[in-house]
Write a protein that holds these residues in place. Structure first.
Motif, PDB file in Angstrom:
ATOM      1  N   SER A 111      -9.864   5.812 -12.811  1.00 38.33           N
ATOM      2  CA  SER A 111      -8.514   6.128 -12.329  1.00 38.33           C
ATOM      3  C   SER A 111      -8.537   6.990 -11.074  1.00 38.33           C
ATOM      4  CB  SER A 111      -7.718   6.846 -13.420  1.00 38.33           C
ATOM      5  OG  SER A 111      -7.511   6.004 -14.516  1.00 38.33           O
ATOM      6  N   LEU A 112      -9.412   7.954 -11.021  1.00 42.74           N
ATOM      7  CA  LEU A 112      -9.504   8.822  -9.851  1.00 42.74           C
ATOM      8  C   LEU A 112      -9.946   8.034  -8.622  1.00 42.74           C
ATOM      9  CD1 LEU A 112      -9.200  11.668  -8.750  1.00 42.74           C
ATOM     10  CD2 LEU A 112     -11.534  12.131  -9.476  1.00 42.74           C
ATOM     11  N   ARG A 113     -10.956   7.197  -8.790  1.00 39.50           N
ATOM     12  CA  ARG A 113     -11.436   6.365  -7.680  1.00 39.50           C
ATOM     13  C   ARG A 113     -10.329   5.423  -7.204  1.00 39.50           C
ATOM     14  NH1 ARG A 113     -13.081   1.355  -7.677  1.00 39.50           N
ATOM     15  NH2 ARG A 113     -13.418   1.286  -9.910  1.00 39.50           N
ATOM     16  N   LEU A 114      -9.599   4.834  -8.134  1.00 35.87           N
ATOM     17  CA  LEU A 114      -8.521   3.922  -7.771  1.00 35.87           C
ATOM     18  C   LEU A 114      -7.389   4.644  -7.042  1.00 35.87           C
ATOM     19  CD1 LEU A 114      -8.364   1.718 -10.986  1.00 35.87           C
ATOM     20  CD2 LEU A 114      -9.206   1.049  -8.725  1.00 35.87           C
ATOM     21  N   ALA A 115      -7.120   5.894  -7.406  1.00 38.15           N
ATOM     22  CA  ALA A 115      -6.093   6.674  -6.715  1.00 38.15           C
ATOM     23  C   ALA A 115      -6.500   6.935  -5.265  1.00 38.15           C
ATOM     24  CB  ALA A 115      -5.839   7.995  -7.434  1.00 38.15           C
ATOM     25  N   VAL A 116      -7.771   7.250  -5.044  1.00 36.28           N
ATOM     26  CA  VAL A 116      -8.262   7.471  -3.680  1.00 36.28           C
ATOM     27  C   VAL A 116      -8.149   6.180  -2.871  1.00 36.28           C
ATOM     28  CG1 VAL A 116     -10.311   8.011  -2.286  1.00 36.28           C
ATOM     29  CG2 VAL A 116      -9.800   9.368  -4.323  1.00 36.28           C
ATOM     30  N   GLU A 117      -8.596   5.081  -3.446  1.00 38.02           N
ATOM     31  CA  GLU A 117      -8.523   3.797  -2.741  1.00 38.02           C
ATOM     32  C   GLU A 117      -7.074   3.405  -2.442  1.00 38.02           C
ATOM     33  OE1 GLU A 117     -10.668   1.095  -5.264  1.00 38.02           O
ATOM     34  OE2 GLU A 117     -12.611   1.928  -4.687  1.00 38.02           O
ATOM     35  N   ASP A 118      -6.188   3.618  -3.401  1.00 36.61           N
ATOM     36  CA  ASP A 118      -4.782   3.284  -3.205  1.00 36.61           C
ATOM     37  C   ASP A 118      -4.160   4.160  -2.118  1.00 36.61           C
ATOM     38  OD1 ASP A 118      -2.500   1.727  -3.909  1.00 36.61           O
ATOM     39  OD2 ASP A 118      -1.723   3.427  -5.067  1.00 36.61           O
ATOM     40  N   GLY A 119      -4.502   5.461  -2.117  1.00 39.77           N
ATOM     41  CA  GLY A 119      -4.002   6.367  -1.086  1.00 39.77           C
ATOM     42  C   GLY A 119      -4.470   5.968   0.303  1.00 39.77           C
ATOM     43  N   LEU A 120      -5.724   5.564   0.421  1.00 41.04           N
ATOM     44  CA  LEU A 120      -6.244   5.109   1.711  1.00 41.04           C
ATOM     45  C   LEU A 120      -5.545   3.826   2.162  1.00 41.04           C
ATOM     46  CD1 LEU A 120     -10.060   5.792   1.242  1.00 41.04           C
ATOM     47  CD2 LEU A 120      -8.500   6.957   2.812  1.00 41.04           C
ATOM     48  N   GLN A 121      -5.318   2.922   1.234  1.00 43.94           N
ATOM     49  CA  GLN A 121      -4.619   1.682   1.563  1.00 43.94           C
ATOM     50  C   GLN A 121      -3.191   1.979   2.023  1.00 43.94           C
ATOM     51  OE1 GLN A 121      -5.936  -1.286   1.824  1.00 43.94           O
ATOM     52  NE2 GLN A 121      -4.007  -2.207   2.419  1.00 43.94           N
ATOM     53  N   GLN A 122      -2.537   2.897   1.329  1.00 46.43           N
ATOM     54  CA  GLN A 122      -1.174   3.279   1.709  1.00 46.43           C
ATOM     55  C   GLN A 122      -1.158   3.879   3.118  1.00 46.43           C
ATOM     56  OE1 GLN A 122       1.617   6.874   0.644  1.00 46.43           O
ATOM     57  NE2 GLN A 122       1.060   5.777  -1.202  1.00 46.43           N
ATOM     58  N   PHE A 123      -2.163   4.708   3.426  1.00 41.21           N
ATOM     59  CA  PHE A 123      -2.258   5.307   4.760  1.00 41.21           C
ATOM     60  C   PHE A 123      -2.462   4.232   5.830  1.00 41.21           C
ATOM     61  CE2 PHE A 123      -5.095   6.971   8.122  1.00 41.21           C
ATOM     62  CZ  PHE A 123      -4.173   7.774   8.761  1.00 41.21           C
ATOM     63  N   LYS A 124      -3.318   3.261   5.550  1.00 36.77           N
ATOM     64  CA  LYS A 124      -3.556   2.182   6.513  1.00 36.77           C
ATOM     65  C   LYS A 124      -2.275   1.388   6.761  1.00 36.77           C
ATOM     66  CE  LYS A 124      -8.420   1.559   5.381  1.00 36.77           C
ATOM     67  NZ  LYS A 124      -9.400   0.683   4.712  1.00 36.77           N
ATOM     68  N   GLN A 125      -1.546   1.088   5.703  1.00 36.51           N
ATOM     69  CA  GLN A 125      -0.289   0.352   5.860  1.00 36.51           C
ATOM     70  C   GLN A 125       0.724   1.170   6.644  1.00 36.51           C
ATOM     71  OE1 GLN A 125       0.701  -0.548   1.791  1.00 36.51           O
ATOM     72  NE2 GLN A 125      -0.477  -2.437   1.789  1.00 36.51           N
ATOM     73  N   TYR A 126       0.814   2.449   6.349  1.00 38.96           N
ATOM     74  CA  TYR A 126       1.740   3.320   7.066  1.00 38.96           C
ATOM     75  C   TYR A 126       1.355   3.381   8.543  1.00 38.96           C
ATOM     76  CZ  TYR A 126       4.592   7.308   8.342  1.00 38.96           C
ATOM     77  OH  TYR A 126       5.506   8.132   8.955  1.00 38.96           O
ATOM     78  N   SER A 127       0.058   3.513   8.811  1.00 39.06           N
ATOM     79  CA  SER A 127      -0.434   3.584  10.190  1.00 39.06           C
ATOM     80  C   SER A 127      -0.081   2.327  10.967  1.00 39.06           C
ATOM     81  CB  SER A 127      -1.947   3.780  10.212  1.00 39.06           C
ATOM     82  OG  SER A 127      -2.293   4.998   9.607  1.00 39.06           O
ATOM     83  N   ARG A 128      -0.254   1.166  10.367  1.00 39.71           N
ATOM     84  CA  ARG A 128       0.092  -0.092  11.040  1.00 39.71           C
ATOM     85  C   ARG A 128       1.593  -0.157  11.313  1.00 39.71           C
ATOM     86  NH1 ARG A 128      -4.156  -2.615   7.828  1.00 39.71           N
ATOM     87  NH2 ARG A 128      -2.677  -2.833   6.128  1.00 39.71           N
ATOM     88  N   HIS A 129       2.393   0.287  10.366  1.00 33.54           N
ATOM     89  CA  HIS A 129       3.849   0.264  10.528  1.00 33.54           C
ATOM     90  C   HIS A 129       4.285   1.198  11.650  1.00 33.54           C
ATOM     91  CE1 HIS A 129       8.082   0.130   9.523  1.00 33.54           C
ATOM     92  NE2 HIS A 129       8.095   1.447   9.406  1.00 33.54           N
ATOM     93  N   VAL A 130       3.699   2.396  11.700  1.00 35.49           N
ATOM     94  CA  VAL A 130       4.080   3.385  12.708  1.00 35.49           C
ATOM     95  C   VAL A 130       3.632   2.949  14.094  1.00 35.49           C
ATOM     96  CG1 VAL A 130       3.685   5.748  13.495  1.00 35.49           C
ATOM     97  CG2 VAL A 130       4.207   5.317  11.115  1.00 35.49           C
ATOM     98  N   THR A 131       2.440   2.374  14.216  1.00 38.44           N
ATOM     99  CA  THR A 131       1.932   2.002  15.535  1.00 38.44           C
ATOM    100  C   THR A 131       2.746   0.892  16.163  1.00 38.44           C
ATOM    101  OG1 THR A 131       0.281   0.545  14.558  1.00 38.44           O
ATOM    102  CG2 THR A 131      -0.440   2.757  15.161  1.00 38.44           C
ATOM    103  N   THR A 132       3.470   0.119  15.363  1.00 39.05           N
ATOM    104  CA  THR A 132       4.309  -0.912  15.955  1.00 39.05           C
ATOM    105  C   THR A 132       5.561  -0.307  16.575  1.00 39.05           C
ATOM    106  OG1 THR A 132       5.461  -1.336  13.874  1.00 39.05           O
ATOM    107  CG2 THR A 132       3.518  -2.693  14.352  1.00 39.05           C
TER     108      THR A 132
END
Length: 142
Positions: A111-132
């Motif tokens: 669960s802890l590993r999955l939370a880290v991976e999910d947080g990183l994925q969320q950051f990547k998606q947010y970054s792509r959205h903001v850069t547009t």
């Protein structure tokens, strides 16, 4: 001297503050330690965000996200701007406080590993959205 220019060799303090990376906090709720730290952690978060949201000038902390890990991970707060969002952050802290009363479960190691991976994925998606829409000044996550 022109406004916004510095005479030093490094970036100005103003630029360093504007480029603070987003923060991701993962709270691991495990018996029996969660009951011991819940009140202190929530009080510290409330005090910190009260200060961070009310400081004048540029934001000292750009984005914040909060995950909770118990028997599975859950995003309590997706990435939000800290400045001007005290009410939303306060609601998130209240949700953490409720977990002390509701009880918690033994977490699985994944669960802890999955939370880290999910947080990183969320950051990547947010970054792509903001850069547009605008220039993204940060490329890392803490």
């Amino acid at each position: 001297m022109h406004p916004g220019r510095t005479t030093g060799k490094g970036p100005s303090t103003h630029t360093q503050i504007d480029q603070q990376p987003p923060r991701l906090l993962i709270v691991h709720i495990a018996l029996p330690s969660w009951a011991d730290i819940c009140t202190n952690l929530c009080e510290a978060l409330q005090n910190f965000f009260s200060l961070a949201c009310s400081l004048m000038g540029p934001s000292r902390m750009s984005l914040f996200s909060l995950y909770m890990v118990q028997d599975q991970h859950e995003c309590i707060l997706p990435f939000v701007q800290v400045k001007g969002n005290f009410a939303r952050l306060q609601t998130c802290i209240s949700e953490l406080r409720m977990l002390q009363r509701e009880g918690c479960f033994r977490s699985q190691g994944a669960s802890l590993r999955l939370a880290v991976e999910d947080g990183l994925q969320q950051f990547k998606q947010y970054s792509r959205h903001v850069t547009t829409r605008a220039a993204l000044t940060y490329t890392s996550l803490e």
